[in-house]
Design a protein around this motif. Structure first.
Motif, PDB file in Angstrom:
ATOM      1  N   VAL A  19       0.837  -1.177   0.020  1.00  0.00           N
ATOM      2  CA  VAL A  19      -0.159  -0.066  -0.111  1.00  0.00           C
ATOM      3  C   VAL A  19       0.833   1.157  -0.048  1.00  0.00           C
ATOM      4  CG1 VAL A  19      -1.851  -1.143   1.272  1.00  0.00           C
ATOM      5  CG2 VAL A  19      -0.229   0.374   2.570  1.00  0.00           C
ATOM      6  N   SER A  20       0.213   2.384  -0.470  1.00  0.00           N
ATOM      7  CA  SER A  20       0.648   3.862  -0.325  1.00  0.00           C
ATOM      8  C   SER A  20      -0.528   4.346   0.379  1.00  0.00           C
ATOM      9  CB  SER A  20       1.446   4.291  -1.630  1.00  0.00           C
ATOM     10  OG  SER A  20       1.881   5.447  -1.039  1.00  0.00           O
ATOM     11  N   ILE A  21      -0.163   5.531   1.196  1.00  0.00           N
ATOM     12  CA  ILE A  21      -1.395   6.207   1.539  1.00  0.00           C
ATOM     13  C   ILE A  21      -0.967   7.669   1.605  1.00  0.00           C
ATOM     14  CG2 ILE A  21      -2.617   6.780   3.789  1.00  0.00           C
ATOM     15  CD1 ILE A  21      -1.222   4.402   5.172  1.00  0.00           C
ATOM     16  N   GLY A  22      -1.971   8.686   1.262  1.00  0.00           N
ATOM     17  CA  GLY A  22      -1.817   9.978   1.125  1.00  0.00           C
ATOM     18  C   GLY A  22      -3.157  10.743   0.720  1.00  0.00           C
ATOM     19  N   ASN A  23      -3.066  11.784   0.762  1.00  0.00           N
ATOM     20  CA  ASN A  23      -4.156  12.902   0.251  1.00  0.00           C
ATOM     21  C   ASN A  23      -4.055  12.866  -1.388  1.00  0.00           C
ATOM     22  OD1 ASN A  23      -5.026  13.692   2.627  1.00  0.00           O
ATOM     23  ND2 ASN A  23      -3.494  14.961   2.744  1.00  0.00           N
ATOM     24  N   THR A  53      -6.708   6.609   0.170  1.00  0.00           N
ATOM     25  CA  THR A  53      -6.580   8.107   0.107  1.00  0.00           C
ATOM     26  C   THR A  53      -7.884   8.295   1.079  1.00  0.00           C
ATOM     27  OG1 THR A  53      -6.521  10.232  -0.906  1.00  0.00           O
ATOM     28  CG2 THR A  53      -7.975   8.441  -2.037  1.00  0.00           C
ATOM     29  N   PHE A  54      -8.247   9.718   1.130  1.00  0.00           N
ATOM     30  CA  PHE A  54      -9.298  10.102   2.170  1.00  0.00           C
ATOM     31  C   PHE A  54     -10.262  11.188   1.594  1.00  0.00           C
ATOM     32  CE2 PHE A  54      -5.285   9.360   4.424  1.00  0.00           C
ATOM     33  CZ  PHE A  54      -5.721   8.505   5.108  1.00  0.00           C
ATOM     34  N   ASP A  55     -11.340  10.957   1.941  1.00  0.00           N
ATOM     35  CA  ASP A  55     -12.439  12.045   1.261  1.00  0.00           C
ATOM     36  C   ASP A  55     -13.288  12.548   2.580  1.00  0.00           C
ATOM     37  OD1 ASP A  55     -13.627  13.543  -0.938  1.00  0.00           O
ATOM     38  OD2 ASP A  55     -15.500  12.342  -0.259  1.00  0.00           O
TER      39      ASP A  55
END
Ligand SMILES: Cc1cc2nc3c(=O)[nH]c(=O)nc-3n(C[C@H](O)[C@H](O)[C@H](O)COP(=O)(O)O)c2cc1C
Ligand SMILES: Nc1ncnc2c1ncn2[C@@H]1O[C@H](COP(=O)(O)OP(=O)(O)OP(=O)(O)O)[C@@H](O)[C@H]1O
Length: 318
Positions: A19-23, A53-55
């Motif tokens: 995984v990679s996480i970020g905006n 990612t996030f929303d």
């Protein structure tokens, strides 16, 4: 690529998740380089390449007064990540106040390991997530040793003609100043805004001889006031155009608008979604002595824009 917007849709952990996480706001070249590494690592272990990612953008929830204007709204972000062709799954996690209170260690243990099945994580050199940025690379490495997952931290990606690293922040800065050309090497495409065509003040066509489509923007980053050579994507394809952003100071109503005059185009597109790609800034907005002087200047703007399009051979979608 599968897009998952609710954690409840994840019924079992993914097979060897990398995984990679970020905006990932803007899906710039630094982000796509990370996705490439996720793909390579997943291929090497026969695993699943996942982006998280996030929303909405976490700052909208945590510090609404510091929320950045967005380079990409959710729909475009998902489209661009899909278009990289590098990930198998994109998780768009709903971000709210409760989510913001989860300690980073819990997020890693309960969500990334138990729910997702993470075996590898790839993040940029400064990355930290979670409450008080506790989810640092050090924490990831410590838990990686304990829980048996790999942490990979690639070098910063810098743009070819700049020596600094590419970041969403830098892209916002140059676009906000109207320097839309500087965003191109960092984004790997032209800066784009999308919006619905709203009715304007009905002056453009009748008074000036240049009808304009006025666009309603939401939370996106708007380039500095001024006149730009653009392309406009409508349901009919990609057209050349000139856009004006600002208050039309020649008239006294002082209403901020983003409007585009699409060249050689006469369709009624009220209510339709269009996309505007910013190629180059032509000039600042000016107060003219009257309609004729403004109209003459718009003729010059169009000539200049055509020259730019010809130089760049931009007849087709950039
Ligand atoms: C290429 C272009 C350049 C423009 N430049 C200026 C400008 O420098 N100063 C100004 O007052 N208005 C400028 N305008 C805005 C016009 O005043 C505006 O299109 C007109 O008021 C029509 O508004 P409406 O579409 O709401 O009817 C420009 C418009 C275009 C398309
Ligand atoms: N130029 C880059 N090279 C390599 N990795 C990057 C680059 N820019 C961002 N990343 C990484 O991408 C992931 C997502 O980062 P993020 O969404 O915060 O992007 P950002 O460009 O750093 O944004 P901002 O400027 O708003 O902080 C993080 O792991 C981050 O370290």
């Amino acid at each position: 690529m599968q897009v998952i917007e609710h954690i409840s849709e994840i019924l079992q952990p993914f097979h060897k998740a990398v995984v990679s996480i970020g905006n990932f706001d803007g899906v710039h070249k630094g982000h796509t380089a990370l996705f490439q590494r996720v793909r390579e690592k997943a291929d090497a272990i026969g695993g699943t390449a996942i982006g998280i990612t996030f929303d909405p953008h976490p700052l909208v929830v945590i510090r609404p007064d510091h929320r950045p204007p967005l380079i990409t709204m959710k729909e475009q972000k998902i489209e661009l990540i899909t278009a990289t062709g590098m990930l198998d799954v994109l998780l768009v996690l709903p971000f709210d106040k409760k989510f913001a209170t989860i300690p980073a260690e819990d997020f890693i243990r309960k969500f990334l390991i138990q729910t997702i099945g993470m075996q590898g994580i790839i993040v940029g050199p400064d990355y930290a997530f979670g409450r008080n940025r506790e989810g640092s690379i050090e924490l990831l490495e410590r838990l990686g040793a304990e829980l048996d997952f790999d942490v990979t931290v690639p070098q910063w990606i810098t743009s070819e003609n700049r020596h600094e690293r590419i970041s969403s922040t830098k892209i916002r800065e140059v676009v906000a100043l109207g320097n839309v050309e500087a965003a191109v090497p960092m984004l790997g495409r032209y800066y784009q805004v999308r919006g619905r065509v709203e009715s304007g003040r009905q002056r453009g066509g009748r008074l000036l001889g240049f009808p304009t489509a006025n666009i309603g923007l939401q939370d996106e980053l708007c380039p500095a006031a001024g006149v730009y050579a653009v392309t406009a994507e409508t349901h009919q394809g990609t057209h050349l155009g000139v856009a004006n952003i600002g208050y039309s100071p020649t008239f006294d109503d002082n209403i901020f608008t983003v409007e585009v005059h699409i060249l050689d185009f006469s369709e009624n597109i009220y209510g339709k979604q269009i996309r505007i790609n910013f190629i180059q800034r032509l000039r600042g907005e000016k107060k003219f002595s009257g309609i004729e002087a403004l109209s003459q200047q718009i003729h010059y703007d169009i000539e200049k824009a055509r020259e730019i399009f010809n130089q760049k051979e931009l007849k087709e979608k950039p």
